[in-house]
Scaffold this motif. Structure first.
Motif, PDB file in Angstrom:
ATOM      1  N   ASP A 146     -38.589   0.876   2.406  1.00 45.12           N
ATOM      2  CA  ASP A 146     -38.138   2.223   2.048  1.00 45.12           C
ATOM      3  C   ASP A 146     -39.326   3.134   1.764  1.00 45.12           C
ATOM      4  OD1 ASP A 146     -35.578   1.272   2.259  1.00 45.12           O
ATOM      5  OD2 ASP A 146     -35.346   0.922   0.096  1.00 45.12           O
ATOM      6  N   ILE A 147     -39.179   4.414   2.096  1.00 45.61           N
ATOM      7  CA  ILE A 147     -40.203   5.399   1.756  1.00 45.61           C
ATOM      8  C   ILE A 147     -40.187   5.573   0.233  1.00 45.61           C
ATOM      9  CG2 ILE A 147     -40.962   7.789   2.086  1.00 45.61           C
ATOM     10  CD1 ILE A 147     -41.047   6.037   4.655  1.00 45.61           C
ATOM     11  N   PRO A 148     -41.347   5.484  -0.425  1.00 43.95           N
ATOM     12  CA  PRO A 148     -41.371   5.568  -1.892  1.00 43.95           C
ATOM     13  C   PRO A 148     -40.820   6.903  -2.401  1.00 43.95           C
ATOM     14  CG  PRO A 148     -43.515   4.884  -1.033  1.00 43.95           C
ATOM     15  CD  PRO A 148     -42.691   5.297   0.144  1.00 43.95           C
ATOM     16  N   THR A 149     -40.219   6.849  -3.576  1.00 44.55           N
ATOM     17  CA  THR A 149     -39.786   8.073  -4.237  1.00 44.55           C
ATOM     18  C   THR A 149     -40.513   8.216  -5.582  1.00 44.55           C
ATOM     19  OG1 THR A 149     -37.885   6.852  -5.086  1.00 44.55           O
ATOM     20  CG2 THR A 149     -37.512   8.240  -3.158  1.00 44.55           C
ATOM     21  N   ASP A 150     -40.771   7.099  -6.261  1.00 41.46           N
ATOM     22  CA  ASP A 150     -41.485   7.133  -7.539  1.00 41.46           C
ATOM     23  C   ASP A 150     -42.959   6.796  -7.271  1.00 41.46           C
ATOM     24  OD1 ASP A 150     -42.274   7.147 -10.139  1.00 41.46           O
ATOM     25  OD2 ASP A 150     -40.830   5.651 -10.836  1.00 41.46           O
ATOM     26  N   TRP A 151     -43.719   7.833  -6.914  1.00 35.00           N
ATOM     27  CA  TRP A 151     -45.076   7.605  -6.390  1.00 35.00           C
ATOM     28  C   TRP A 151     -46.053   7.112  -7.444  1.00 35.00           C
ATOM     29  CZ3 TRP A 151     -46.338   7.632  -1.301  1.00 35.00           C
ATOM     30  CH2 TRP A 151     -45.405   8.180  -0.411  1.00 35.00           C
ATOM     31  N   LEU A 152     -45.778   7.333  -8.715  1.00 35.86           N
ATOM     32  CA  LEU A 152     -46.698   6.837  -9.752  1.00 35.86           C
ATOM     33  C   LEU A 152     -46.298   5.439 -10.236  1.00 35.86           C
ATOM     34  CD1 LEU A 152     -47.453  10.127 -11.709  1.00 35.86           C
ATOM     35  CD2 LEU A 152     -49.051   8.807 -10.311  1.00 35.86           C
ATOM     36  N   ARG A 153     -45.230   4.904  -9.644  1.00 35.08           N
ATOM     37  CA  ARG A 153     -44.859   3.502  -9.892  1.00 35.08           C
ATOM     38  C   ARG A 153     -44.575   2.856  -8.536  1.00 35.08           C
ATOM     39  NH1 ARG A 153     -42.516   6.745 -13.537  1.00 35.08           N
ATOM     40  NH2 ARG A 153     -42.808   6.353 -15.757  1.00 35.08           N
ATOM     41  N   LEU A 154     -45.519   3.079  -7.646  1.00 38.13           N
ATOM     42  CA  LEU A 154     -45.371   2.694  -6.246  1.00 38.13           C
ATOM     43  C   LEU A 154     -45.266   1.174  -6.102  1.00 38.13           C
ATOM     44  CD1 LEU A 154     -45.460   4.060  -3.475  1.00 38.13           C
ATOM     45  CD2 LEU A 154     -47.935   4.006  -3.605  1.00 38.13           C
ATOM     46  N   LYS A 155     -44.231   0.738  -5.408  1.00 36.86           N
ATOM     47  CA  LYS A 155     -44.075  -0.704  -5.165  1.00 36.86           C
ATOM     48  C   LYS A 155     -44.466  -1.020  -3.721  1.00 36.86           C
ATOM     49  CE  LYS A 155     -40.238  -1.505  -8.323  1.00 36.86           C
ATOM     50  NZ  LYS A 155     -38.793  -1.743  -8.414  1.00 36.86           N
ATOM     51  N   PRO A 156     -45.436  -1.922  -3.541  1.00 34.80           N
ATOM     52  CA  PRO A 156     -45.792  -2.337  -2.179  1.00 34.80           C
ATOM     53  C   PRO A 156     -44.687  -3.199  -1.571  1.00 34.80           C
ATOM     54  CG  PRO A 156     -46.939  -3.682  -3.794  1.00 34.80           C
ATOM     55  CD  PRO A 156     -46.185  -2.646  -4.580  1.00 34.80           C
ATOM     56  N   THR A 157     -44.701  -3.341  -0.239  1.00 31.98           N
ATOM     57  CA  THR A 157     -43.734  -4.240   0.400  1.00 31.98           C
ATOM     58  C   THR A 157     -44.005  -5.673  -0.052  1.00 31.98           C
ATOM     59  OG1 THR A 157     -43.659  -2.784   2.316  1.00 31.98           O
ATOM     60  CG2 THR A 157     -42.806  -5.016   2.629  1.00 31.98           C
ATOM     61  N   CYS A 158     -45.262  -6.116   0.082  1.00 35.66           N
ATOM     62  CA  CYS A 158     -45.620  -7.477  -0.355  1.00 35.66           C
ATOM     63  C   CYS A 158     -47.136  -7.618  -0.367  1.00 35.66           C
ATOM     64  CB  CYS A 158     -45.011  -8.541   0.557  1.00 35.66           C
ATOM     65  SG  CYS A 158     -45.688  -8.533   2.226  1.00 35.66           S
ATOM     66  N   ARG A 159     -47.632  -8.734  -0.919  1.00 39.81           N
ATOM     67  CA  ARG A 159     -49.062  -9.018  -0.833  1.00 39.81           C
ATOM     68  C   ARG A 159     -49.303  -9.932   0.357  1.00 39.81           C
ATOM     69  NH1 ARG A 159     -50.846 -11.456  -6.442  1.00 39.81           N
ATOM     70  NH2 ARG A 159     -52.791 -11.627  -5.289  1.00 39.81           N
ATOM     71  N   HIS A 160     -50.560  -9.971   0.813  1.00 35.53           N
ATOM     72  CA  HIS A 160     -50.793 -10.764   2.032  1.00 35.53           C
ATOM     73  C   HIS A 160     -50.609 -12.251   1.780  1.00 35.53           C
ATOM     74  CE1 HIS A 160     -55.177 -11.137   0.698  1.00 35.53           C
ATOM     75  NE2 HIS A 160     -54.845 -12.367   0.983  1.00 35.53           N
ATOM     76  N   ALA A 161     -50.690 -12.656   0.521  1.00 34.70           N
ATOM     77  CA  ALA A 161     -50.515 -14.068   0.178  1.00 34.70           C
ATOM     78  C   ALA A 161     -49.048 -14.478   0.115  1.00 34.70           C
ATOM     79  CB  ALA A 161     -51.189 -14.358  -1.161  1.00 34.70           C
ATOM     80  N   ALA A 162     -48.141 -13.529   0.296  1.00 32.96           N
ATOM     81  CA  ALA A 162     -46.707 -13.849   0.201  1.00 32.96           C
ATOM     82  C   ALA A 162     -46.294 -14.829   1.291  1.00 32.96           C
ATOM     83  CB  ALA A 162     -45.884 -12.573   0.325  1.00 32.96           C
ATOM     84  N   GLU A 163     -45.477 -15.812   0.916  1.00 29.69           N
ATOM     85  CA  GLU A 163     -45.035 -16.821   1.892  1.00 29.69           C
ATOM     86  C   GLU A 163     -44.224 -16.206   3.015  1.00 29.69           C
ATOM     87  OE1 GLU A 163     -43.079 -20.169   0.161  1.00 29.69           O
ATOM     88  OE2 GLU A 163     -44.899 -20.789  -0.920  1.00 29.69           O
ATOM     89  N   ASN A 164     -43.532 -15.115   2.689  1.00 30.18           N
ATOM     90  CA  ASN A 164     -42.646 -14.497   3.695  1.00 30.18           C
ATOM     91  C   ASN A 164     -43.321 -13.331   4.422  1.00 30.18           C
ATOM     92  OD1 ASN A 164     -42.725 -12.781   1.507  1.00 30.18           O
ATOM     93  ND2 ASN A 164     -40.536 -12.276   1.547  1.00 30.18           N
ATOM     94  N   LEU A 165     -44.668 -13.270   4.408  1.00 30.11           N
ATOM     95  CA  LEU A 165     -45.378 -12.134   5.016  1.00 30.11           C
ATOM     96  C   LEU A 165     -44.959 -11.917   6.471  1.00 30.11           C
ATOM     97  CD1 LEU A 165     -47.625  -9.944   5.118  1.00 30.11           C
ATOM     98  CD2 LEU A 165     -49.216 -11.770   5.741  1.00 30.11           C
ATOM     99  N   PHE A 166     -45.030 -12.952   7.289  1.00 26.83           N
ATOM    100  CA  PHE A 166     -44.761 -12.749   8.715  1.00 26.83           C
ATOM    101  C   PHE A 166     -43.269 -12.614   9.008  1.00 26.83           C
ATOM    102  CE2 PHE A 166     -49.145 -14.215   8.811  1.00 26.83           C
ATOM    103  CZ  PHE A 166     -49.694 -13.188   9.566  1.00 26.83           C
TER     104      PHE A 166
END
Ligand SMILES: [Zn+2]
Length: 274
Positions: A146-166
């Motif tokens: 989703d396109i962020p709406t709360d830009w000062l509490r921005l949530k990334p999609t995931c970190r590169h170490a996430a098991e479900n990255l791909f």
């Protein structure tokens, strides 16, 4: 009137990366990102640009690496302080002095950053607002596009170490609207630290990620602040009630679907919709 934002070139998808701490391994990461056309933001601690800190880049090396790299430099707190429970004065010092130092060092205006240790609360957000900061990234994965709406509490999609990255990347690729003119735009936001690749000896993760992404031409690559500025330019569009005109007061050309038509709202212009 129905409208849907598109990124430059009518793309419905965008991607951005965010890497913290300005460690020496950022050099290898920047080289990989440039090779695959990835763009992103490097969150730097202004008070730690010295060889005396473990694996950190010194000021000269950081300037040489990031300047003219196409990447954004952003804030990460002067000393990477843990701000949980700290007073407003401590918070203000950590970010005000960071902003001053980074702006002097890199010659750009600091527009955003990432919370050190992921520590984010209302008091810290208020300090960043006071400093005129546009966005700040948390460490909370959304697993969404989703396109962020709360830009000062921005949530990334995931970190590169996430098991479900791909798994997430394939899902992002597969998102196709049934009708192009009524699809919501999507953002893939990846974050991490370049030392994780070094410590885990798994640079192949970002190589594979880059290879897969480079095969596609339907994704707009941009730094964090470029995404922010583009979304704000879209949100600032002013429409006539009949839907036959759109005024874009920003300095950025904005692409959109309006009533099932492609419209390019040129910067600083009122566009008449045919
Ligand atoms: Zn950090």
């Amino acid at each position: 009137m129905q409208r849907f934002m598109r990124f430059p070139g009518w793309k419905a998808k965008a991607m951005t990366l965010s890497y913290d701490d300005a460690v020496v391994f950022d050099k290898r990461l920047v080289e990989i990102m440039q090779r695959y056309g990835l763009k992103g933001t490097f969150n730097v601690n202004g008070g730690m640009l010295s060889d005396t800190f473990y694996r950190r880049m010194n000021e000269a090396d950081a300037v040489e690496l990031y300047k003219n790299s196409g990447m954004e430099v952003a804030m990460h707190g002067l000393d990477h302080a843990f701000l949980g429970g700290c007073t407003g004065a401590d918070i203000l010092k950590e970010y005000y002095e960071d902003k001053i130092k980074l702006e002097q060092t890199f010659g750009t205006i600091m527009r955003g950053g990432a919370y050190a240790f992921g520590v984010c609360n209302d008091e810290i957000v208020n300090v960043l607002k006071t400093l005129g900061v546009s966005y700040f990234r948390t460490t909370v994965s959304s697993n969404s596009f989703d396109i962020p709406t709360d830009w000062l509490r921005l949530k990334p999609t995931c970190r590169h170490a996430a098991e479900n990255l791909f798994e997430l990347l394939d899902k992002f690729f597969a998102e196709q609207p049934d009708k192009e003119y009524r699809a919501y735009p999507k953002l893939f936001y990846l974050w991490g630290h370049s030392y994780e690749y070094e410590d885990q000896n798994n640079w192949e993760i970002i190589e594979k990620f880059g290879q897969k992404v480079a095969e596609r031409d339907d994704i707009w690559h941009a730094t964090n602040v470029e995404i922010y500025d583009y979304v704000k330019a879209y949100e600032g569009l002013i429409f006539s009630a009949a839907g036959d005109k759109v005024y874009n007061p920003s300095g950025t050309d904005v692409y959109l679907w309006l009533n099932q038509k492609r419209v390019l709202a040129k910067a600083n212009t009122t566009t008449v919709i045919e």
